[in-house]
Design a protein around this motif. Structure first.
Motif, PDB file in Angstrom:
ATOM      1  N   PRO A 218     -41.464  17.035 -34.806  1.00 13.11           N
ATOM      2  CA  PRO A 218     -41.563  18.716 -34.813  1.00 13.11           C
ATOM      3  C   PRO A 218     -40.017  18.414 -35.836  1.00 13.11           C
ATOM      4  N   LEU A 219     -39.697  17.567 -36.270  1.00 11.64           N
ATOM      5  CA  LEU A 219     -38.672  17.664 -37.167  1.00 11.64           C
ATOM      6  C   LEU A 219     -39.034  18.538 -38.568  1.00 11.64           C
ATOM      7  N   ASP A 220     -37.543  19.449 -39.157  1.00 14.30           N
ATOM      8  CA  ASP A 220     -38.382  19.530 -40.654  1.00 14.30           C
ATOM      9  C   ASP A 220     -36.962  19.157 -41.690  1.00 14.30           C
ATOM     10  N   PRO A 221     -37.627  18.020 -42.239  1.00 11.20           N
ATOM     11  CA  PRO A 221     -36.765  17.924 -42.845  1.00 11.20           C
ATOM     12  C   PRO A 221     -36.520  18.286 -44.133  1.00 11.20           C
ATOM     13  N   LEU A 222     -36.524  19.986 -44.467  1.00 15.10           N
ATOM     14  CA  LEU A 222     -35.513  19.988 -45.021  1.00 15.10           C
ATOM     15  C   LEU A 222     -34.415  21.015 -44.524  1.00 15.10           C
ATOM     16  N   ASN A 223     -34.717  20.964 -43.356  1.00 13.85           N
ATOM     17  CA  ASN A 223     -33.459  21.821 -42.470  1.00 13.85           C
ATOM     18  C   ASN A 223     -33.971  21.658 -41.067  1.00 13.85           C
ATOM     19  N   PRO A 224     -33.055  20.269 -41.171  1.00 11.58           N
ATOM     20  CA  PRO A 224     -32.987  19.285 -39.649  1.00 11.58           C
ATOM     21  C   PRO A 224     -32.134  19.623 -38.891  1.00 11.58           C
ATOM     22  N   ASN A 225     -32.489  19.554 -37.692  1.00 11.55           N
ATOM     23  CA  ASN A 225     -31.557  20.477 -36.351  1.00 11.55           C
ATOM     24  C   ASN A 225     -30.743  19.131 -35.998  1.00 11.55           C
ATOM     25  N   LEU A 226     -29.751  18.287 -36.264  1.00 12.73           N
ATOM     26  CA  LEU A 226     -28.976  17.342 -35.978  1.00 12.73           C
ATOM     27  C   LEU A 226     -28.323  17.195 -34.911  1.00 12.73           C
ATOM     28  N   GLU A 227     -28.725  18.206 -34.352  1.00 11.67           N
ATOM     29  CA  GLU A 227     -27.963  18.755 -33.011  1.00 11.67           C
ATOM     30  C   GLU A 227     -28.374  18.181 -31.750  1.00 11.67           C
ATOM     31  N   LYS A 228     -29.974  18.554 -31.768  1.00 14.99           N
ATOM     32  CA  LYS A 228     -31.421  18.249 -31.359  1.00 14.99           C
ATOM     33  C   LYS A 228     -31.835  16.339 -31.805  1.00 14.99           C
ATOM     34  N   TYR A 229     -31.446  16.298 -33.313  1.00 10.18           N
ATOM     35  CA  TYR A 229     -32.168  14.563 -33.349  1.00 10.18           C
ATOM     36  C   TYR A 229     -30.981  14.743 -34.289  1.00 10.18           C
ATOM     37  N   PRO A 230     -30.417  13.800 -33.646  1.00 12.60           N
ATOM     38  CA  PRO A 230     -28.902  13.082 -34.221  1.00 12.60           C
ATOM     39  C   PRO A 230     -29.303  12.348 -35.593  1.00 12.60           C
ATOM     40  N   ASP A 231     -30.275  11.176 -34.755  1.00 13.92           N
ATOM     41  CA  ASP A 231     -30.435   9.944 -35.160  1.00 13.92           C
ATOM     42  C   ASP A 231     -31.176  10.067 -36.696  1.00 13.92           C
TER      43      ASP A 231
END
Length: 295
Positions: A218-231
């Motif tokens: 689900p992650l967009d590497p150009l604009n990652p949601n680091l709160e949801k995907y902190p790793d």
């Protein structure tokens, strides 16, 4: 060795089959190869005007989306594009902006669409890459033709293929992660769905109810949601641009996200990977990651 790279190196010439297997395929390392396709007539011939003349009114498969994302997570679904059958010249009218459309069009159907839908063009390239075929002891499973708008984006994913990606005109922009980054890249299960065009021309997302859920990133590497995907903050993606006349070797199981310049034309060769130690390593890493996520 499967992940410790700071940049994608360049080769100034195509390697020998043994050299390529030993230095790149076996250690699962990407590279960009110059002068590997410089003899292809396509580099000179494949203008949009030439393609219009050669392919013309032939009906081909075109992926159509409202946002440029085909095979991607949208509205908590894994959404596939509308596969529209249309005359190739009508598609070119959109790419050349002779006709305006609010939607995004991309010739990207895989399953060897170059040989099946565009056989008129095969003579301008090659049916396989001889040194790669010799290195692997097999012919490619598929040879694909790519042409689309700059808004067309390929979401982050991996393939079970050794991929030789050849840019004929324009540029392709790749963001890459090695298989060893699997613990930092989250997968989730999504209901598969497809874009359908309503009578008023708008798109609706229609569930494929009989299909199993699809694991996707689900992650967009150009604009990652680091709160949801902190790793993912620990990941260090490689970025490279493949220009006209260059070939990217994208090893099997490498995660990749792809953008392009407008009207970029490319051909890629998919060779089936060997299910060897590299595959076993990835499967182990994948299993351990899933176990940690559910612990």
């Amino acid at each position: 060795e499967l992940g410790l790279m700071e940049f994608v190196p360049y080769l100034d010439r195509p390697p020998s089959p043994l050299e390529f297997y030993r230095e790149w395929v076996s250690p699962n390392r990407p590279c960009i190869i110059r002068n590997a396709i410089s003899h292809w007539p396509a580099l000179e011939k494949w203008t949009l005007a030439y393609l219009r003349d050669v392919v013309g009114a032939k009906v081909v498969s075109v992926a159509v989306t409202p946002n440029g994302y085909a095979d991607a997570v949208f509205q908590d679904r894994f959404v596939m594009p509308e596969e529209r059958q249309m005359p190739f010249m009508d598609f070119l009218d959109i790419v050349e902006k002779k006709v305006t459309s609010p939607n995004v069009f991309y010739v990207q159907k895989q399953c060897s669409n170059l040989t099946k839908e565009f056989p008129e063009l095969v003579c301008d390239v090659q049916p396989d890459i001889p040194w790669m075929s010799e290195a692997l002891g097999k012919k490619p499973d598929a040879v694909n033709f790519w042409l689309g708008e700059s808004a067309a984006v390929t979401s982050l994913h991996k393939d079970h293929y050794e991929n030789l990606y050849c840019v004929i005109s324009g540029e392709k922009h790749f963001l890459l992660h090695p298989p060893s980054d699997r613990p930092l890249i989250s997968y989730e299960l999504y209901q598969p769905a497809t874009y359908h065009v309503s009578e008023d021309g708008s798109f609706e997302v229609v569930d494929e109810r009989s299909a199993d859920k699809v694991p996707w990133i689900p992650l967009d590497p150009l604009n990652p949601n680091l709160e949801k995907y902190p790793d993912y903050a620990q990941a260090k993606p490689l970025q490279c641009t493949v220009k006209a006349g260059e070939m990217l070797y994208l090893p099997s199981l490498w995660f990749h996200h792809v953008q392009q310049s407008h009207g970029c034309i490319a051909v890629n060769y998919w060779y089936d990977m060997e299910y060897d130690l590299k595959y076993s390593y990835y499967q182990l890493l994948d299993s351990l990651t899933k176990a940690m996520e559910t612990a």
